[in-house]
Design a protein around this motif. Structure first.
Motif, mmCIF file in Angstrom:
data_model
loop_
_atom_site.group_PDB
_atom_site.id
_atom_site.type_symbol
_atom_site.label_atom_id
_atom_site.label_comp_id
_atom_site.label_asym_id
_atom_site.label_seq_id
_atom_site.Cartn_x
_atom_site.Cartn_y
_atom_site.Cartn_z
ATOM 1 N N LEU A 1 0.825 -1.209 0.000
ATOM 2 C CA LEU A 1 0.000 0.000 0.000
ATOM 3 C C LEU A 1 0.861 1.263 0.000
ATOM 4 C CD1 LEU A 1 -2.752 -1.163 2.498
ATOM 5 C CD2 LEU A 1 -3.152 -0.451 0.138
ATOM 6 N N ALA A 2 1.922 1.261 0.790
ATOM 7 C CA ALA A 2 2.781 2.443 0.854
ATOM 8 C C ALA A 2 3.399 2.751 -0.502
ATOM 9 C CB ALA A 2 3.872 2.237 1.901
ATOM 10 N N LEU A 3 3.805 1.695 -1.235
ATOM 11 C CA LEU A 3 4.415 1.906 -2.541
ATOM 12 C C LEU A 3 3.384 2.350 -3.573
ATOM 13 C CD1 LEU A 3 6.821 -1.157 -2.810
ATOM 14 C CD2 LEU A 3 7.493 1.245 -2.650
ATOM 15 N N ARG A 4 2.258 1.663 -3.623
ATOM 16 C CA ARG A 4 1.276 1.972 -4.664
ATOM 17 C C ARG A 4 0.648 3.348 -4.457
ATOM 18 N NH1 ARG A 4 0.204 -1.227 -9.328
ATOM 19 N NH2 ARG A 4 -2.025 -1.175 -8.942
ATOM 20 N N ARG A 5 0.553 3.778 -3.207
ATOM 21 C CA ARG A 5 -0.035 5.083 -2.924
ATOM 22 C C ARG A 5 1.026 6.146 -2.654
ATOM 23 N NH1 ARG A 5 -5.199 4.334 -3.272
ATOM 24 N NH2 ARG A 5 -5.558 6.548 -2.864
ATOM 25 N N ARG A 6 2.297 5.777 -2.840
ATOM 26 C CA ARG A 6 3.434 6.696 -2.677
ATOM 27 C C ARG A 6 3.388 7.408 -1.321
ATOM 28 N NH1 ARG A 6 5.946 7.272 -7.753
ATOM 29 N NH2 ARG A 6 7.594 8.274 -6.523
ATOM 30 N N LEU A 7 3.063 6.653 -0.309
ATOM 31 C CA LEU A 7 2.804 7.209 1.020
ATOM 32 C C LEU A 7 4.003 7.977 1.570
ATOM 33 C CD1 LEU A 7 0.778 7.302 3.402
ATOM 34 C CD2 LEU A 7 1.872 5.236 4.261
ATOM 35 N N LEU A 8 5.177 7.381 1.528
ATOM 36 C CA LEU A 8 6.331 8.039 2.124
ATOM 37 C C LEU A 8 6.718 9.304 1.364
ATOM 38 C CD1 LEU A 8 8.616 5.085 3.231
ATOM 39 C CD2 LEU A 8 6.756 6.220 4.447
ATOM 40 N N ASP A 9 6.523 9.300 0.052
ATOM 41 C CA ASP A 9 6.829 10.501 -0.735
ATOM 42 C C ASP A 9 5.932 11.668 -0.327
ATOM 43 O OD1 ASP A 9 8.867 9.412 -2.503
ATOM 44 O OD2 ASP A 9 7.251 8.206 -3.350
ATOM 45 N N TYR A 10 4.628 11.387 -0.166
ATOM 46 C CA TYR A 10 3.716 12.454 0.215
ATOM 47 C C TYR A 10 3.956 12.924 1.646
ATOM 48 C CZ TYR A 10 1.047 12.340 -4.105
ATOM 49 O OH TYR A 10 0.676 12.449 -5.417
ATOM 50 N N VAL A 11 4.266 12.009 2.532
ATOM 51 C CA VAL A 11 4.589 12.409 3.910
ATOM 52 C C VAL A 11 5.814 13.314 3.921
ATOM 53 C CG1 VAL A 11 5.427 11.552 6.138
ATOM 54 C CG2 VAL A 11 3.508 10.412 5.023
ATOM 55 N N ALA A 12 6.843 12.935 3.156
ATOM 56 C CA ALA A 12 8.057 13.754 3.101
ATOM 57 C C ALA A 12 7.768 15.135 2.512
ATOM 58 C CB ALA A 12 9.124 13.040 2.276
#
Length: 318
Positions: A112-123
């Motif tokens: 989920l983190a990869l497909r939704r680019r979670l860490l990129d948006y958090v950063a």
């Protein structure tokens, strides 16, 4: 075996859960951690060794004439020379099924983190990007739904089935990969190469052995979709890490996440620890480590020791 067996736990701090006392009278010795060159000295005179990731090779086993059992506090036992143990009459038992919830949940988190680019948006938010946005949101990192996409599972044991079950709940189609190079494809499975080509998410859930070491290299990555992601919650040695780093840098695949590396801890560095690799998540081998799973593991280690001391070894690998 001596009347009162000695049990030596060489990596106590690798399990954050209490061990109950074995049912049989015993002498318990434990060390928070042990260096490879301390293994033989610390196991001298021990009847039972509890190890997690420490290597017990043929030379070390030959130097331990009193050893009668190795209780591996993990499922994977590629760090123990099983043939040498068998030749010396040493029972090797592992733990099984303790991580059937926690590893699939971690894999699902990574997917989920990869497909939704979670860490990129958090950063980006932490860097003030949202505050500067001219719109109410921004779309710098393309998001992809899981529903309607395809999961390829390499290794369909308890953990692979757990990942498949969670992904099916998200509306994904699941392909079970046949072993690489298999002469025939079993019913319900798909040829390994076809899974590589069709998977939007490729999840590695197989053990590390001679046939799986380097399973995913440059050639396999080249077969995958440019939009695909790779998730490894099994063993680092399944993947050619330099090839994966190169593939991510040039966009050969869209992303990857790994909870494991080929050498742990990575004291000499690793190709996947360079900070400029895009859309890569590395976690420190914690997929298995929920509080509930660690307690199940600790309990099962003692169950294995109790069974051995009662003359009925269980979960035997050798």
């Amino acid at each position: 075996m001596t009347t009162t067996p000695t049990i030596a736990c060489l990596e106590r701090d690798s399990i954050d859960a209490p061990f109950r006392a074995p049912a049989t009278a015993h002498r318990w010795v434990e060390y928070p951690h042990s260096a490879p060159d301390e293994v033989v000295a610390r196991l001298q005179g021990a009847d039972i060794a509890i190890v997690n990731k420490l290597r017990l090779g043929a030379a070390q086993i030959a130097a331990l004439p009193a050893l009668r059992m190795v209780a591996v506090s993990a499922t994977g036992a590629d760090n123990v020379d099983l043939a040498a143990c068998s030749a010396q009459g040493i029972v090797v038992s592992n733990v099984r099924g303790y991580a059937v919830d926690t590893v699939p949940e971690h894999a699902m988190t990574l997917i989920l983190a990869l497909r939704r680019r979670l860490l990129d948006y958090v950063a980006d938010v932490r860097a003030g990007r949202w505050e500067r946005s001219e719109n109410f949101c921004f779309f710098d990192h393309p998001i992809a739904d899981l529903a309607g996409s395809t999961l390829g599972v390499v290794g369909y044991g308890d953990l692979g089935r757990g990942v498949a079950r969670l992904c099916e709940a998200f509306g994904m189609r699941v392909l079970r990969a046949e072993q690489r190079g298999a002469a025939q494809v079993r019913e319900g499975y798909t040829a390994f190469e076809q899974v590589l080509a069709e998977a939007d998410v490729l999840s590695l859930n197989c053990p590390l052995n001679a046939s799986t070491r380097g399973l995913i290299g440059a050639a396999e990555l080249a077969r995958m979709k440019p939009s695909a992601i790779l998730v490894n919650t099994s063993r680092g040695g399944l993947v050619d890490e330099a090839a994966l780093a190169a593939a991510l840098r040039v966009g050969r695949i869209a992303g990857a996440a790994t909870d494991v590396l080929s050498s742990e801890p990575p004291r000499e560095g690793n190709a996947l620890l360079v900070p400029d690799i895009p859309n890569l998540i590395v976690t420190p081998h914690v997929a298995w480590a929920s509080a509930q799973a660690m307690q199940r593991l600790a309990d099962q280690v003692i169950d294995n020791i109790d069974a051995f001391l009662a003359g009925a070894p269980r979960n035997r690998l050798a």
